[in-house]
Design a protein around this motif. Structure first.
Motif, PDB file in Angstrom:
ATOM      1  N   THR A  14       0.882  -1.564   0.110  1.00 19.91           N
ATOM      2  CA  THR A  14      -0.027  -0.177  -0.155  1.00 19.91           C
ATOM      3  C   THR A  14       0.732   0.983   0.334  1.00 19.91           C
ATOM      4  O   THR A  14       0.459   2.569  -0.737  1.00 19.91           O
ATOM      5  N   MET A  15       1.947   1.107   0.478  1.00 19.98           N
ATOM      6  CA  MET A  15       2.602   2.298   0.992  1.00 19.98           C
ATOM      7  C   MET A  15       3.609   2.596  -0.604  1.00 19.98           C
ATOM      8  O   MET A  15       3.631   3.783  -1.582  1.00 19.98           O
ATOM      9  N   MET A  16       3.740   1.628  -1.766  1.00 21.28           N
ATOM     10  CA  MET A  16       4.851   2.020  -2.568  1.00 21.28           C
ATOM     11  C   MET A  16       3.410   2.352  -3.253  1.00 21.28           C
ATOM     12  O   MET A  16       3.514   2.801  -5.172  1.00 21.28           O
ATOM     13  N   ASP A  17       1.735   1.755  -3.544  1.00 19.32           N
ATOM     14  CA  ASP A  17       0.560   2.738  -4.472  1.00 19.32           C
ATOM     15  C   ASP A  17       0.870   3.338  -4.167  1.00 19.32           C
ATOM     16  O   ASP A  17       0.366   4.401  -5.141  1.00 19.32           O
ATOM     17  N   VAL A  18       0.723   3.955  -2.589  1.00 24.97           N
ATOM     18  CA  VAL A  18       0.422   5.380  -2.178  1.00 24.97           C
ATOM     19  C   VAL A  18       1.461   6.612  -3.257  1.00 24.97           C
ATOM     20  O   VAL A  18       1.196   7.717  -3.476  1.00 24.97           O
ATOM     21  N   ILE A  19       3.275   6.323  -2.921  1.00 25.27           N
ATOM     22  CA  ILE A  19       3.943   6.860  -2.808  1.00 25.27           C
ATOM     23  C   ILE A  19       3.604   6.526  -4.504  1.00 25.27           C
ATOM     24  O   ILE A  19       3.803   8.077  -5.304  1.00 25.27           O
ATOM     25  N   ALA A  20       3.378   5.752  -5.245  1.00 20.58           N
ATOM     26  CA  ALA A  20       3.414   6.528  -6.684  1.00 20.58           C
ATOM     27  C   ALA A  20       2.373   7.209  -7.226  1.00 20.58           C
ATOM     28  O   ALA A  20       2.147   8.218  -8.289  1.00 20.58           O
ATOM     29  N   ARG A  21       1.216   7.382  -6.647  1.00 18.59           N
ATOM     30  CA  ARG A  21       0.097   7.653  -6.637  1.00 18.59           C
ATOM     31  C   ARG A  21       0.467   9.801  -6.130  1.00 18.59           C
ATOM     32  O   ARG A  21      -0.482  10.196  -7.041  1.00 18.59           O
ATOM     33  N   THR A  22       0.968   9.748  -5.361  1.00 17.55           N
ATOM     34  CA  THR A  22       1.052  11.029  -4.914  1.00 17.55           C
ATOM     35  C   THR A  22       2.386  11.507  -5.720  1.00 17.55           C
ATOM     36  O   THR A  22       2.684  13.140  -5.570  1.00 17.55           O
ATOM     37  N   GLY A  23       3.147  10.713  -5.882  1.00 19.04           N
ATOM     38  CA  GLY A  23       4.354  11.377  -6.688  1.00 19.04           C
ATOM     39  C   GLY A  23       5.901  11.046  -6.155  1.00 19.04           C
ATOM     40  O   GLY A  23       6.454  12.030  -6.646  1.00 19.04           O
ATOM     41  N   SER A  24       5.068  11.947  -4.575  1.00 19.38           N
ATOM     42  CA  SER A  24       6.664  12.555  -4.266  1.00 19.38           C
ATOM     43  C   SER A  24       6.428  11.671  -2.300  1.00 19.38           C
ATOM     44  O   SER A  24       5.205  11.200  -2.471  1.00 19.38           O
ATOM     45  N   PHE A  25       7.394  11.011  -1.808  1.00 13.05           N
ATOM     46  CA  PHE A  25       7.216  10.817  -0.600  1.00 13.05           C
ATOM     47  C   PHE A  25       6.854  11.721   0.464  1.00 13.05           C
ATOM     48  O   PHE A  25       6.392  11.345   1.247  1.00 13.05           O
ATOM     49  N   ALA A  26       7.052  13.233   0.799  1.00 12.77           N
ATOM     50  CA  ALA A  26       6.213  14.252   1.073  1.00 12.77           C
ATOM     51  C   ALA A  26       4.578  13.634   1.196  1.00 12.77           C
ATOM     52  O   ALA A  26       3.862  14.414   2.216  1.00 12.77           O
ATOM     53  N   ALA A  27       3.940  14.003   0.038  1.00 16.71           N
ATOM     54  CA  ALA A  27       2.582  13.616  -0.197  1.00 16.71           C
ATOM     55  C   ALA A  27       2.518  12.511   0.379  1.00 16.71           C
ATOM     56  O   ALA A  27       0.985  12.518   0.852  1.00 16.71           O
ATOM     57  N   SER A  59      15.821  12.815  -9.012  1.00 17.55           N
ATOM     58  CA  SER A  59      15.017  14.001  -9.482  1.00 17.55           C
ATOM     59  C   SER A  59      14.515  14.566  -8.316  1.00 17.55           C
ATOM     60  O   SER A  59      14.318  16.207  -8.522  1.00 17.55           O
ATOM     61  N   GLY A  60      14.715  14.256  -6.931  1.00 19.10           N
ATOM     62  CA  GLY A  60      14.226  14.884  -6.133  1.00 19.10           C
ATOM     63  C   GLY A  60      12.581  14.331  -5.765  1.00 19.10           C
ATOM     64  O   GLY A  60      11.800  14.834  -5.076  1.00 19.10           O
ATOM     65  N   GLN A  61      12.580  13.891  -6.914  1.00 22.98           N
ATOM     66  CA  GLN A  61      11.494  13.343  -6.417  1.00 22.98           C
ATOM     67  C   GLN A  61      11.033  11.810  -6.506  1.00 22.98           C
ATOM     68  O   GLN A  61      12.062  11.299  -6.943  1.00 22.98           O
ATOM     69  N   ALA A  62       9.393  10.851  -6.546  1.00 17.32           N
ATOM     70  CA  ALA A  62       9.809   9.968  -6.241  1.00 17.32           C
ATOM     71  C   ALA A  62       9.274   9.086  -7.481  1.00 17.32           C
ATOM     72  O   ALA A  62       8.555   8.806  -7.637  1.00 17.32           O
ATOM     73  N   ARG A  63      11.022   8.958  -8.067  1.00 22.43           N
ATOM     74  CA  ARG A  63       9.934   8.020  -9.310  1.00 22.43           C
ATOM     75  C   ARG A  63      10.975   7.198  -9.187  1.00 22.43           C
ATOM     76  O   ARG A  63      11.784   6.278  -9.047  1.00 22.43           O
ATOM     77  N   LEU A  64      10.081   5.988 -10.313  1.00 22.80           N
ATOM     78  CA  LEU A  64      10.584   4.002  -9.732  1.00 22.80           C
ATOM     79  C   LEU A  64      11.282   4.005 -11.049  1.00 22.80           C
ATOM     80  O   LEU A  64      10.982   4.078 -11.757  1.00 22.80           O
ATOM     81  N   THR A  65      12.147   2.622 -10.024  1.00 24.90           N
ATOM     82  CA  THR A  65      13.066   2.032 -11.056  1.00 24.90           C
ATOM     83  C   THR A  65      11.983   0.966 -11.920  1.00 24.90           C
ATOM     84  O   THR A  65      11.153   0.719 -11.564  1.00 24.90           O
ATOM     85  N   ALA A  66      12.830   0.848 -13.094  1.00 23.84           N
ATOM     86  CA  ALA A  66      12.015  -0.555 -13.263  1.00 23.84           C
ATOM     87  C   ALA A  66      11.318  -1.460 -12.097  1.00 23.84           C
ATOM     88  O   ALA A  66      10.332  -2.594 -12.159  1.00 23.84           O
ATOM     89  N   ALA A  67      12.730  -1.847 -11.646  1.00 16.70           N
ATOM     90  CA  ALA A  67      12.533  -2.555 -10.132  1.00 16.70           C
ATOM     91  C   ALA A  67      11.236  -2.457  -9.382  1.00 16.70           C
ATOM     92  O   ALA A  67      10.080  -3.543  -9.360  1.00 16.70           O
ATOM     93  N   GLY A  68      10.926  -0.818  -9.001  1.00 23.39           N
ATOM     94  CA  GLY A  68       9.828  -0.380  -8.195  1.00 23.39           C
ATOM     95  C   GLY A  68       8.778  -0.433  -9.245  1.00 23.39           C
ATOM     96  O   GLY A  68       7.720  -1.050  -8.310  1.00 23.39           O
TER      97      GLY A  68
END
Length: 338
Positions: A14-27, A59-68
């Motif tokens: 769920t944490m991974m999903d939320v990070i991907a949806r919001t685009g940053s760790f802070a959000a 980049s300062g943003q939560a950009r997924l790697t291929a593994a991510g």
């Protein structure tokens, strides 16, 4: 037990999903009610346990790697399966699903869909002896609007239990049942001030290709998106829904084929002009499909289904309801549901 199995918990996925949806760790931290440092620590623990880098932080943003991205895709699928297991367990105990997901094609009548929802809640309240809308029944409806292949994709990927408005000429995978909903006639329409409003009839494809078309984007993410009635080299304005498409055509931003029941009120009022075209326009056959146990009986046998899905399928057996879903887009008298 492997370290990966220990860390791949529903909370971590769920944490991974939320990070991907919001685009940053802070959000994501705000959405999860955590401080950013705690979330960052949890991600690093997950990366260490799996021995992979899940996010590119340069980049300062939560950009997924291929593994991510792979973990995100598989994690979402696992979360859906966990929800489905919980749903099945509760259904075995009570007969009612915890949640019923329904995908609806964007050309269906929204008033009719909402009337069906209202009737469903009333039926649930009646069975439990409570008041409608008072939370007497815990089956939650989750409606989602899809376009073209996206409606079918939502069903076959397990995101919903029922899909209304799918193509009726599909090969059915195991565990999927389909019945006919009806057919929809399309018309070519333009605004009165559009150049094609004064064109000679019937309009040829060569003439159509000279003018911008308005198209609704297929909402499918995994299946091959469908493209309908667009010509090679034709300029296209792509929008998100059929209603936005009609709004764009009312403004003269383009031309296109629209469902006659949706366009009828605008054609009658003179806001759109229906124009004959040379190409043959055939009604589009539509159906509704649902997920059923592979061990279930013949088509029409609802054995093994949850009571909520069974209720919706019983409503769809009514010709009046099916016709209203495809044709009733104005504000006529209330529909009597079977």
């Amino acid at each position: 037990m492997s370290a990966g199995r220990n860390v791949l918990t529903p909370e971590a996925l769920t944490m991974m999903d939320v990070i991907a949806r919001t685009g940053s760790f802070a959000a994501a931290a705000r959405a999860l009610g955590k401080v950013p440092s705690s979330l960052t620590y949890s991600v690093r623990q997950l990366e260490d346990a799996l021995d992979v880098l899940l996010f590119d932080r340069r980049s300062g943003q939560a950009r997924l790697t291929a593994a991510g991205q792979e973990l995100l895709d598989e994690g979402r699928r696992l979360l859906e399966q966990i929800d489905a297991v919980a749903n099945r367990v509760r259904r075995v105990a009570t007969g009612w699903e915890t949640q019923l997901g329904i995908a609806l094609d964007g050309i269906l009548s929204r008033p009719t869909v909402l009337e069906l929802c209202e009737a469903f809640y009333a039926a649930c309240a009646s069975l439990s002896g409570g008041a409608s809308g008072a939370g007497t029944h815990s089956t939650r409806l989750k409606l989602r609007t899809e376009v073209l292949a996206g409606t079918w994709e939502a069903l076959v990927t397990g995101q919903v239990d029922l899909a209304i408005g799918v193509g009726s000429d599909r090969l059915l995978p195991p565990g999927i049942r389909l019945k006919e909903l009806g057919s929809v006639r399309f018309v070519f329409a333009v605004a009165p001030h559009h150049p094609l409003a004064a064109a000679s009839e019937p309009i040829s494809d060569a003439e159509l290709a000279r003018h911008r078309a308005v198209a609704v984007a297929d909402s499918a993410q995994r299946l091959t998106p469908l493209t309908v009635n667009l010509l090679p080299e034709q300029d296209v304005l792509t929008v998100s829904s059929m209603q936005v498409k009609i709004d764009a055509q009312l403004r003269g931003l383009g031309c296109g084929f629209v469902p006659e029941p949706l366009a009828r009120v605008h054609i009658d009022a003179g806001r759109l002009v229906a124009k004959p075209v040379q190409r043959a326009l055939r009604p589009v056959a539509m159906g509704y499909a649902w997920r059923a146990p592979e061990t279930a009986g013949p088509e029409g046998d609802h054995a093994g289904l949850g009571l909520a899905l069974r209720w919706w399928l019983e409503q769809l057996e009514s010709p009046t309801t099916r016709r209203a879903l495809l044709e009733r887009h104005g504000n006529p008298a209330a529909l009597g549901l079977a």
